[in-house]
Design a protein around this motif. Structure first.
Motif: not given
Length: 295
Positions: A182-186, A239-251
């Motif tokens: 779960h990604a979040w920003t202020t 942080g931003r959701t899309r960037e966090a998910l794309i990074e997590a998808s690497r592994s």
């Protein structure tokens, strides 16, 4: 046969990779597999047989029969115990596969088809089917890490509950871990009630993060009882959701998202995060819509 998995094929390498994944999905579910080809040319009144100067065993119909037979053979090789059928339906791929999705529990497609345009990372059929299909849609992009977890994007909305259940089931079938991210920003986080009435906009340090952790925990509540072998890792990312998910998808070996998130505009069937991961994730992506398509 307790259910049905549908896979769309067009003869491309991407669709053959989708066939192998679909066969495994059918095996895990104890379901049948239907190989579907959308045959557009008859609707355009294009001659289907061999050309007059050419050999008798040519033409579009023979080409389609060959590519469907190759896909069926690939499916049976990947999962010999699965009941594999096939059908050739006259029509445009999106319309055909959307119709097939009404009787299926999962539709699997490749990320690019034979008609893809250079420069597009995901074909239009995959994106539109994820937005309009009746059942979950699995888009096979890169192979993914077979030793990695299933990664679930959690937005905290009730409409994402079906995606949560889908991710738990996939982790159980694959015998792998589940990362609930779960990604979040202020700006995206809901404000908790102020602690001091004299300072209505002030909250103790860490209050927003605690609220987001509560949201994540509530989204997963109840699912562990149905899938006792799956112990999800809670991953809270500022942080931003899309960037966090794309990074997590690497592994990851699979990324699961809902069709819509908290920031979506009314009337859009596929949110910006879902579209972003379809185009840029490093593993297959499952997009799980609400059964009735509601927000």
């Amino acid at each position: 046969m307790s259910g049905l998995v549908v896979v769309g094929v067009d003869g491309s390498a991407s669709s053959l990779a989708a066939v192998e994944q679909a066969a495994r999905e059918a095996r895990w579910r104890g379901a049948g597999l239907r190989v579907v080809h959308a045959f557009l040319w008859p609707a355009l009144h294009v001659p289907l047989g061999p050309s007059l100067p050419g050999p008798p065993a040519g033409g579009l119909r023979d080409t389609v029969e060959h590519l469907v037979a190759e896909a069926v053979a690939r499916a049976r090789s990947a999962a010999p115990e699965v009941d594999v059928s096939h059908v050739v339906v006259t029509g445009e791929p999106l319309t055909v596969l959307e119709g097939q999705s009404r009787a299926a529990e999962l539709v699997v497609v490749g990320s690019r088809g034979m008609g893809g345009f250079v420069g597009l990372l995901v074909g239009s059929t995959a994106v539109h089917l994820a937005a309009h299909g009746t059942c979950p849609v699995l888009v096979v992009r890169e192979p993914g890490d077979d030793t990695g977890p299933v990664v679930l994007g959690v937005d905290g909305l009730a409409t994402g509950e079906r995606a949560v259940d889908f991710a738990f089931a996939e982790a159980a079938w694959r015998g792998t871990g589940l990362v609930a991210l779960h990604a979040w920003t202020t700006w995206s986080a809901p404000l908790p009630p102020p602690q001091d009435a004299a300072a209505p906009y002030a909250n103790p340090p860490g209050a927003l993060a605690e609220e987001e952790e509560r949201l994540l925990s509530e989204a997963l509540a109840g699912h562990r009882e149905r899938y006792p072998g799956v112990v999800p890792e809670h991953r809270l990312v500022h942080g931003r959701t899309r960037e966090a998910l794309i990074e997590a998808s690497r592994s990851a070996q699979l990324l699961v998202v809902g069709a819509r998130g908290r920031g979506g505009f009314a009337g859009l069937l596929l949110g910006s995060v879902s579209q972003a991961v379809l185009h840029h994730a490093h593993c297959p992506v499952a997009v799980v819509r609400n059964p009735d398509g509601r927000r």
